[in-house]
Scaffold this active site. Structure first.
Site, PDB file in Angstrom:
ATOM      1  N   THR A  48       8.429  65.851   1.411  1.00 43.83           N
ATOM      2  CA  THR A  48       7.274  66.346   0.661  1.00 43.83           C
ATOM      3  C   THR A  48       5.984  65.923   1.344  1.00 43.83           C
ATOM      4  OG1 THR A  48       8.525  66.222  -1.407  1.00 43.83           O
ATOM      5  CG2 THR A  48       6.140  66.362  -1.604  1.00 43.83           C
ATOM      6  N   TYR A 137      18.539  59.216   2.670  1.00 37.43           N
ATOM      7  CA  TYR A 137      18.017  60.448   2.094  1.00 37.43           C
ATOM      8  C   TYR A 137      18.969  61.573   2.493  1.00 37.43           C
ATOM      9  CZ  TYR A 137      14.565  64.158   1.095  1.00 37.43           C
ATOM     10  OH  TYR A 137      13.908  65.273   0.612  1.00 37.43           O
ATOM     11  N   LYS A 164      19.417  58.577  -1.898  1.00 40.74           N
ATOM     12  CA  LYS A 164      18.642  59.626  -2.565  1.00 40.74           C
ATOM     13  C   LYS A 164      19.421  60.918  -2.358  1.00 40.74           C
ATOM     14  CE  LYS A 164      14.303  62.199  -2.046  1.00 40.74           C
ATOM     15  NZ  LYS A 164      12.995  62.235  -1.352  1.00 40.74           N
ATOM     16  N   ILE A 206      13.543  60.489  -6.823  1.00 43.65           N
ATOM     17  CA  ILE A 206      12.517  60.634  -5.787  1.00 43.65           C
ATOM     18  C   ILE A 206      12.556  62.104  -5.405  1.00 43.65           C
ATOM     19  CG2 ILE A 206      11.616  59.797  -3.584  1.00 43.65           C
ATOM     20  CD1 ILE A 206      13.547  57.398  -3.806  1.00 43.65           C
TER      21      ILE A 206
END
Length: 301
Positions: A48, A137, A164, A206
């Site tokens: 992001t 991630y 995540k 997240i």
């Protein structure tokens, strides 16, 4: 501060001017916005935040500015998106003296996918060389790690403190939740399904939707925690409308537009990513209004 990582951890957008230059002076306004909304932590330099576009000096400067602006109020997670163990180690070393709580690290994500043993070595070497807690991630479609491999890495590399889990497959998320070691943290990045993720026992989230509507996202987390499922379902439905308005290849730009409507200085994505289109702006504005959020725009840099 690793033990404090839980709940709603919005991934910050990175402020760029129209010419693509980093605007460090704009970091504090966004940090204050996310903290004021009740966020439990924040992440910088992730997808992001267009972290894949940052050169090493920009990356270090952004993390320094973020930690300084946060001033110990909530923990900071440093995102790392690179294509080699060497570069991941270098970025981890660049920020380990800043007081970040953990590193959020993608698997190597170019066309050539490491096999399972190589992936384990990647995270083990990074942990050994940086000494930093690591959150995997798990987002890269062609280098997506199975629940079994994630569990193996978490078991063999103690400094890998959690995952995540991204993509839209709640079955994979549920499988990971029931197989992961109990002392590890599983965060949801399934933006459309925060509510069921929390109900399944996620340590937190997240995800871009949190940065676009942090107050509603915190309210959803709190509702699930106290068992108020009617409120949670209502917020889920309204946040889903916003997510459907945002999800696109220019998601970071759409997140920036949503933030700009809430008083965060308006900023640009880094080219070649386009700004939010006129149609996206209309849909995002309408979805935020459904959450009781009405435009309060500050000018672009």
């Amino acid at each position: 501060m690793t033990s404090e990582l839980k709940g709603v951890i919005p991934p910050m957008t990175t402020p760029f001017r129209a010419d693509g230059e980093l605007v460090l002076d704009a970091v504090k306004a966004q940090v204050d916005f996310l903290v004021a909304a009740g966020s439990h932590g924040l992440a910088a330099g992730g997808s992001t935040g267009e972290g894949h576009t940052l050169d090493p000096e920009e990356y270090r400067d952004l993390m320094q500015a973020t930690v300084d602006a946060t001033a110990g109020r909530i923990p900071v997670v440093a995102g790392i998106i690179v294509d080699s163990t060497r570069d991941a180690i270098r970025r981890g070393r660049m920020v380990r003296d800043l007081g970040v709580a953990a590193l959020q690290v993608t698997p190597v994500h170019y066309l050539f996918k490491p096999d399972d043993d190589a992936m384990v070595r990647h995270f083990k070497t990074m942990a050994d060389e940086t000494g930093m807690p690591i959150i995997i991630y798990n987002v890269v479609p062609w280098s997506y790690l199975s629940p079994a491999l994630l569990v193996r890495i978490m078991t063999e590399v103690p400094l890998v403190v959690g995952v995540k889990q991204s993509a839209g497959d709640l079955k994979l998320f549920a499988d990971l939740m029931i197989t992961a070691p109990r002392d590890k943290m599983i965060f949801s990045a399934v933006d459309a399904l925060m509510y069921p993720s929390y109900a399944l026992g996620a340590a937190g989230s997240i995800a871009a939707i949190l940065a676009a509507a942090p107050k509603a996202s915190v309210d959803l987390w709190n509702a699930v925690k106290v068992g108020d499922h009617a409120t949670a379902l209502d917020l889920h439905q309204k946040l889903l409308v916003l997510w459907n308005a945002m999800i696109a290849d220019n998601l970071p730009a759409c997140t920036k537009f949503a933030q700009s409507l809430q008083g965060v200085p308006s900023m640009f994505p880094r080219q070649p990513m386009p700004v939010a289109s006129a149609a996206q702006q209309v849909a995002i504005t309408k979805a935020l209004a459904g959450l009781g959020i009405h435009a309060s725009v500050k000018g672009a840099a």
